[in-house]
Design a protein around this motif. Structure first.
Motif, PDB file in Angstrom:
ATOM      1  N   HIS A   1      34.130  68.274  44.034  1.00  0.00           N
ATOM      2  CA  HIS A   1      34.088  68.542  45.474  1.00  0.00           C
ATOM      3  C   HIS A   1      35.461  68.887  46.053  1.00  0.00           C
ATOM      4  CE1 HIS A   1      29.851  67.669  46.213  1.00  0.00           C
ATOM      5  NE2 HIS A   1      29.977  66.867  45.172  1.00  0.00           N
ATOM      6  N   GLY A   2      36.431  69.171  45.201  1.00  0.00           N
ATOM      7  CA  GLY A   2      37.739  69.629  45.654  1.00  0.00           C
ATOM      8  C   GLY A   2      38.571  68.572  46.362  1.00  0.00           C
ATOM      9  N   LEU A   3      38.348  67.314  46.035  1.00  0.00           N
ATOM     10  CA  LEU A   3      39.114  66.244  46.666  1.00  0.00           C
ATOM     11  C   LEU A   3      40.413  66.018  45.891  1.00  0.00           C
ATOM     12  CD1 LEU A   3      36.165  63.760  47.318  1.00  0.00           C
ATOM     13  CD2 LEU A   3      36.935  65.706  48.699  1.00  0.00           C
ATOM     14  N   HIS A   4      41.442  65.585  46.617  1.00  0.00           N
ATOM     15  CA  HIS A   4      42.761  65.434  45.985  1.00  0.00           C
ATOM     16  C   HIS A   4      43.301  64.010  45.993  1.00  0.00           C
ATOM     17  CE1 HIS A   4      43.091  69.758  45.623  1.00  0.00           C
ATOM     18  NE2 HIS A   4      42.662  69.840  46.868  1.00  0.00           N
ATOM     19  N   SER A   5      42.747  63.156  46.841  1.00  0.00           N
ATOM     20  CA  SER A   5      43.237  61.777  46.895  1.00  0.00           C
ATOM     21  C   SER A   5      42.055  60.832  47.053  1.00  0.00           C
ATOM     22  CB  SER A   5      44.210  61.603  48.063  1.00  0.00           C
ATOM     23  OG  SER A   5      43.585  61.883  49.298  1.00  0.00           O
ATOM     24  N   LEU A   6      42.117  59.721  46.330  1.00  0.00           N
ATOM     25  CA  LEU A   6      41.059  58.736  46.470  1.00  0.00           C
ATOM     26  C   LEU A   6      41.581  57.342  46.178  1.00  0.00           C
ATOM     27  CD1 LEU A   6      38.492  58.952  43.558  1.00  0.00           C
ATOM     28  CD2 LEU A   6      40.430  60.450  43.687  1.00  0.00           C
ATOM     29  N   ALA A   7      40.808  56.361  46.640  1.00  0.00           N
ATOM     30  CA  ALA A   7      41.174  54.963  46.459  1.00  0.00           C
ATOM     31  C   ALA A   7      40.003  54.211  45.839  1.00  0.00           C
ATOM     32  CB  ALA A   7      41.544  54.339  47.802  1.00  0.00           C
ATOM     33  N   PHE A   8      40.327  53.409  44.844  1.00  0.00           N
ATOM     34  CA  PHE A   8      39.339  52.569  44.164  1.00  0.00           C
ATOM     35  C   PHE A   8      39.546  51.112  44.535  1.00  0.00           C
ATOM     36  CE2 PHE A   8      39.406  56.092  41.090  1.00  0.00           C
ATOM     37  CZ  PHE A   8      38.064  56.203  40.749  1.00  0.00           C
ATOM     38  N   PRO A   9      38.467  50.367  44.733  1.00  0.00           N
ATOM     39  CA  PRO A   9      38.583  48.907  44.773  1.00  0.00           C
ATOM     40  C   PRO A   9      38.565  48.394  43.337  1.00  0.00           C
ATOM     41  CG  PRO A   9      36.299  49.513  45.020  1.00  0.00           C
ATOM     42  CD  PRO A   9      37.079  50.809  44.889  1.00  0.00           C
ATOM     43  N   CYS A  10      38.652  47.100  43.161  1.00  0.00           N
ATOM     44  CA  CYS A  10      38.516  46.489  41.833  1.00  0.00           C
ATOM     45  C   CYS A  10      37.016  46.353  41.548  1.00  0.00           C
ATOM     46  CB  CYS A  10      39.210  45.133  41.807  1.00  0.00           C
ATOM     47  SG  CYS A  10      40.976  45.219  42.184  1.00  0.00           S
ATOM     48  N   ILE A  11      36.464  47.304  40.826  1.00  0.00           N
ATOM     49  CA  ILE A  11      35.017  47.391  40.595  1.00  0.00           C
ATOM     50  C   ILE A  11      34.546  46.300  39.632  1.00  0.00           C
ATOM     51  CG2 ILE A  11      33.168  48.873  39.702  1.00  0.00           C
ATOM     52  CD1 ILE A  11      34.942  51.289  40.541  1.00  0.00           C
ATOM     53  N   SER A  12      33.457  45.639  40.003  1.00  0.00           N
ATOM     54  CA  SER A  12      32.739  44.635  39.199  1.00  0.00           C
ATOM     55  C   SER A  12      33.446  43.297  39.049  1.00  0.00           C
ATOM     56  CB  SER A  12      32.387  45.169  37.800  1.00  0.00           C
ATOM     57  OG  SER A  12      31.288  46.040  37.872  1.00  0.00           O
ATOM     58  N   THR A  13      34.600  43.095  39.689  1.00  0.00           N
ATOM     59  CA  THR A  13      35.337  41.844  39.471  1.00  0.00           C
ATOM     60  C   THR A  13      34.975  40.743  40.464  1.00  0.00           C
ATOM     61  OG1 THR A  13      37.205  42.587  40.818  1.00  0.00           O
ATOM     62  CG2 THR A  13      37.299  43.020  38.437  1.00  0.00           C
ATOM     63  N   GLY A  14      34.207  41.066  41.487  1.00  0.00           N
ATOM     64  CA  GLY A  14      33.793  40.054  42.450  1.00  0.00           C
ATOM     65  C   GLY A  14      32.560  39.333  41.956  1.00  0.00           C
ATOM     66  N   ILE A  15      31.498  39.458  42.709  1.00  0.00           N
ATOM     67  CA  ILE A  15      30.251  38.750  42.389  1.00  0.00           C
ATOM     68  C   ILE A  15      29.662  39.196  41.037  1.00  0.00           C
ATOM     69  CG2 ILE A  15      28.718  40.339  43.621  1.00  0.00           C
ATOM     70  CD1 ILE A  15      27.247  37.748  44.629  1.00  0.00           C
ATOM     71  N   TYR A  16      30.032  40.398  40.558  1.00  0.00           N
ATOM     72  CA  TYR A  16      29.517  40.876  39.267  1.00  0.00           C
ATOM     73  C   TYR A  16      30.213  40.219  38.083  1.00  0.00           C
ATOM     74  CZ  TYR A  16      26.577  44.517  41.403  1.00  0.00           C
ATOM     75  OH  TYR A  16      25.617  45.199  42.106  1.00  0.00           O
ATOM     76  N   GLY A  17      31.319  39.496  38.331  1.00  0.00           N
ATOM     77  CA  GLY A  17      31.899  38.608  37.335  1.00  0.00           C
ATOM     78  C   GLY A  17      32.696  39.209  36.195  1.00  0.00           C
ATOM     79  N   PHE A  18      33.044  40.496  36.261  1.00  0.00           N
ATOM     80  CA  PHE A  18      33.810  41.117  35.172  1.00  0.00           C
ATOM     81  C   PHE A  18      35.202  40.474  35.147  1.00  0.00           C
ATOM     82  CE2 PHE A  18      35.346  44.248  32.290  1.00  0.00           C
ATOM     83  CZ  PHE A  18      34.264  45.018  31.869  1.00  0.00           C
ATOM     84  N   PRO A  19      35.707  40.082  33.987  1.00  0.00           N
ATOM     85  CA  PRO A  19      37.049  39.490  33.921  1.00  0.00           C
ATOM     86  C   PRO A  19      38.108  40.449  34.483  1.00  0.00           C
ATOM     87  CG  PRO A  19      35.875  39.142  31.858  1.00  0.00           C
ATOM     88  CD  PRO A  19      35.051  40.102  32.674  1.00  0.00           C
ATOM     89  N   THR A  20      38.911  39.935  35.396  1.00  0.00           N
ATOM     90  CA  THR A  20      39.851  40.765  36.149  1.00  0.00           C
ATOM     91  C   THR A  20      40.823  41.524  35.255  1.00  0.00           C
ATOM     92  OG1 THR A  20      39.671  39.204  37.967  1.00  0.00           O
ATOM     93  CG2 THR A  20      41.510  40.723  38.036  1.00  0.00           C
ATOM     94  N   ASP A  21      41.431  40.852  34.289  1.00  0.00           N
ATOM     95  CA  ASP A  21      42.417  41.516  33.421  1.00  0.00           C
ATOM     96  C   ASP A  21      41.789  42.673  32.651  1.00  0.00           C
ATOM     97  OD1 ASP A  21      44.175  39.616  34.327  1.00  0.00           O
ATOM     98  OD2 ASP A  21      44.529  38.679  32.380  1.00  0.00           O
ATOM     99  N   ALA A  22      40.632  42.423  32.063  1.00  0.00           N
ATOM    100  CA  ALA A  22      39.948  43.467  31.287  1.00  0.00           C
ATOM    101  C   ALA A  22      39.529  44.618  32.197  1.00  0.00           C
ATOM    102  CB  ALA A  22      38.735  42.886  30.571  1.00  0.00           C
ATOM    103  N   ALA A  23      39.033  44.302  33.389  1.00  0.00           N
ATOM    104  CA  ALA A  23      38.607  45.350  34.324  1.00  0.00           C
ATOM    105  C   ALA A  23      39.784  46.217  34.750  1.00  0.00           C
ATOM    106  CB  ALA A  23      37.932  44.721  35.542  1.00  0.00           C
ATOM    107  N   ALA A  24      40.930  45.599  34.993  1.00  0.00           N
ATOM    108  CA  ALA A  24      42.118  46.355  35.396  1.00  0.00           C
ATOM    109  C   ALA A  24      42.589  47.271  34.260  1.00  0.00           C
ATOM    110  CB  ALA A  24      43.227  45.403  35.827  1.00  0.00           C
TER     111      ALA A  24
END
Length: 168
Positions: free
Chosen positions: A107-130
């Motif tokens: 879609h021709g986008l040039h900048s975006l921001a991600f949250p820490c996906i799956s590390t909250g209630i979904y329980g993914f280990p933070t270090d591995a997710a990062a």
């Protein structure tokens, strides 16, 4: 051109980027955490558009308008629920980042921001997710028109983790 990868701490709903990524549930109809915050900040029009989109499977991504957000678009992706690591969780999390970036490029986008996906209630280990987030983004932005990717962290601990991984 190499994309700038940065870690920031703050409210993803206030970032002025082409798109923010929503760590959504598969219905795309809002929820808790960052998902709820994005829906509240964007306004009811986002929910209306998400109803028309019709959901999103884990690991995939969908694009909507940003409505009342400073970001022009929201890229919704559904991270995996951590179930011990033997159910393709790492592969599915990497797909969230790669598919979100592919949609941005499409879609021709040039900048975006991600949250820490799956590390909250979904329980993914933070270090591995990062680790997965940074490696996936580094690989996916190569040879694209993406200029900047922000990893928007809620906690100081997450910010320090991402900054260490990005050598900042």
């Amino acid at each position: 051109m190499t994309a700038q990868l940065l870690a920031v701490r703050g409210d993803i709903t206030r970032l002025e980027v082409d798109a923010i990524v929503n760590a959504a549930n598969s219905s795309l109809l809002g929820g808790g955490g960052v998902d709820g915050a994005i829906h509240r900040a964007a306004g009811p029009e986002l929910l209306d558009e998400c109803r028309r989109v019709g959901g999103c499977p884990t690991g995939e991504a969908r694009l909507t308008a940003g409505y009342r957000l400073p970001a022009r678009h929201v890229i919704h992706t559904v991270g995996p629920v951590w179930r011990g690591g033997a159910h393709r969780e790492e592969e599915l999390l990497a797909a969230c980042y790669c598919n979100s970036l592919a949609l941005a490029v499409q879609h021709g986008l040039h900048s975006l921001a991600f949250p820490c996906i799956s590390t909250g209630i979904y329980g993914f280990p933070t270090d591995a997710a990062a680790d997965i987030a940074v490696a996936s983004v580094r690989g996916a932005v190569r040879d694209t028109a993406i200029e900047q990717v922000l990893f928007c962290c809620f906690s100081e601990a997450d910010l320090l983790l991402y900054r260490r991984l990005l050598d900042l």
